[in-house]
Design an enzyme around this catalytic site. Structure first.
Site, mmCIF file in Angstrom:
data_model
loop_
_atom_site.group_PDB
_atom_site.id
_atom_site.type_symbol
_atom_site.label_atom_id
_atom_site.label_comp_id
_atom_site.label_asym_id
_atom_site.label_seq_id
_atom_site.Cartn_x
_atom_site.Cartn_y
_atom_site.Cartn_z
ATOM 1 N N HIS A 1 0.916 -1.174 0.030
ATOM 2 C CA HIS A 1 -0.193 -0.013 0.071
ATOM 3 C C HIS A 1 0.847 1.308 -0.034
ATOM 4 C CE1 HIS A 1 -3.779 -1.927 0.627
ATOM 5 N NE2 HIS A 1 -3.374 -2.849 0.959
ATOM 6 N N ASP A 47 4.168 9.258 -1.619
ATOM 7 C CA ASP A 47 2.867 8.596 -1.045
ATOM 8 C C ASP A 47 2.544 7.516 -1.889
ATOM 9 O OD1 ASP A 47 0.787 8.577 1.075
ATOM 10 O OD2 ASP A 47 0.331 10.434 0.820
#
Length: 461
Positions: free
Chosen positions: A156, A361
């Site tokens: 993730h 991110d």
């Protein structure tokens, strides 16, 4: 009939009023469709002499299997190797990485403990889907226990390049462990490219059509950008349960546009860089043009780096407010509370601008949720860092360089002055893509590839 076994660091147990959207809903839906088990940590810590047992509960055809961590496991597995070694390295901050052989040993012990539980519950044709950097070695321990099931892994967070992996002493061991999976899922094309480069550079693997060939195994490396449930978020955003006084004192003014930012206090989020840009903009153009709302949730406060950053962020906000506030207006409003998901969506809907300033991110679902929460007839503007995975898909946002203060200030001015016609054009392009590439499409795509994965050894490479 095969079932699905999901493994993640934390398990979302069923409860009334559960938040809409996000990974938990997608995994629950997948488990209900297939029937299956969700395995993970229950959030509790126990003493090192306490027996570490797994507890089970059943709900809607899903079995939830959870365990506490011992104090040593929490310190060395979770706070240590996972979050003080892997997290900074994978976010391209190997300068912040702390590597301790004892912590790596405990990381392996926890992965092995979960593998043993999987071996107890998995049937021969069950599919196993493992999530995130806490379990890079899980499939390796499963294989050592004799499991031949299809096992997929989804990361993730970002996958850093070879230069950062080379700073990790146990890199080759970990990378070899990851090749015990059948599918490696990543957030973006850039992550996929970095992953392939790392395996070619560090392990000298053969690669063809995004498939790694290594020691009689073949492993698919593929980008599966995670989505959201835009329809559920739109419904939540229309609610009216938001009470500003529950989170802010004083409360943000309604007579100026709101600029919202919501994140955990993590060095990957670019919070201080955004505050510097806000201060510079205010000094040039005045403090009465907007109210900046900062949702800054503390996390991993047992790690010194995070504790120091949390203090720095709050001190910086207080200093800016002290220096540039006028009698009737405070420019920045901060809360360190965790706001319930449905209320946060209402914050998004009422905000004229959302500013995502991440330095690195994996995806950043705040960006996607903000767009999904907007009023289609009067949508807000998204300022989105070019270093988020979301920027690959959301080019109609205002893409900014979080390190370039002039870029940030120019984008903020453009967002505040953007006419409704342009806001609507950008919004409709963004929401259309979110509806097509939603959270359900993400999990369906990954599980389809995993279901067709070759689980046997290759006779010829």
């Amino acid at each position: 009939m095969s079932q699905l076994i999901v493994v993640s660091n934390r398990v979302t147990l069923p409860q009334s009023g559960q938040a809409v959207g996000g990974l938990a809903v997608a995994l629950n839906d997948a488990l209900k469709d297939h029937g299956g088990t969700w395995l993970g940590w229950n959030g509790a810590q126990v003493s090192d002499i306490h027996p570490l047992e797994f507890q089970e509960q059943q709900h809607d055809q899903v079995t939830y299997v959870t365990t506490p961590l011992s104090h040593t496991e929490h310190q060395d597995f979770y706070s240590g190797f996972a979050n003080n070694t892997l997290w900074p390295m994978l976010h391209s901050r190997s300068d912040l990485m702390v590597e301790d052989p004892t912590q790596f040993h405990i990381y392996q012990q926890v992965n092995q403990r979960f593998a043993q539980k999987i071996a107890e519950i998995a049937q021969e044709d069950d599919i196993i889907w493992v999530h995130d950097y806490h379990f890079l070695s899980l499939a390796q321990h499963c294989r050592q226990l004799g499991l031949k099931n299809r096992i997929g892994f989804f990361l993730h967070i970002p996958f850093s390049n070879a230069g950062h992996w080379q700073q990790l002493h146990v890199a080759n061991t970990l990378l070899t462990h990851v090749l015990a999976y059948d599918v490696i899922g990543l957030q973006t094309q850039a992550d996929q490219d970095d992953c392939i480069e790392v395996y070619q550079t560090l392990l000298n693997t053969a690669i063809k059509h995004n498939t790694i060939f290594y020691q009689q195994r073949r492993v698919l490396v593929q980008a599966y950008p995670i989505g959201i449930d835009p329809h559920a978020i739109q419904q939540a955003a229309k609610g009216d349960s938001l009470l500003l006084q529950d989170y802010f004192d004083p409360i943000p003014k309604h007579n100026v546009p709101w600029i919202i930012s919501a994140e955990r206090v993590d060095y990957s989020k670019g919070i201080l860089e955004r505050l510097n840009a806000i201060e510079s903009w205010i000094k040039e153009q005045g403090s009465d043009r907007f109210a900046a709302i900062q949702v800054a949730c503390p996390c991993r406060m047992e790690v010194e780096t995070y504790k120091n950053l949390y203090n720095s962020v709050n001190q910086r906000i207080a200093l800016i407010n002290q220096e540039v506030s006028c009698l009737e207006h405070q420019p920045i409003y901060v809360t360190n509370q965790m706001i319930p998901h449905h209320q946060l969506m209402q914050f998004y809907r009422q905000s004229a601008v959302c500013w995502v300033n991440s330095l690195k991110d994996g995806m950043n679902l705040v960006a996607k949720e903000y767009i999904a929460a907007q009023d289609p007839d009067n949508p807000g503007v998204l300022l989105l860092s070019c270093h988020t995975g979301a920027a690959e898909q959301m080019q109609q946002a205002l893409i900014v360089n979080p390190h370039d203060i002039k870029s940030l200030k120019d984008a903020l001015s453009k967002a505040l002055d953007m006419p409704l016609s342009e806001r609507m054009i950008r919004y409709h392009a963004l929401i259309k893509d979110l509806e097509v590439n939603d959270i359900h499409a993400w999990r369906t795509s990954f599980l389809a590839d995993l279901s067709h994965a070759n689980t046997g050894h290759l006779h010829e490479v």
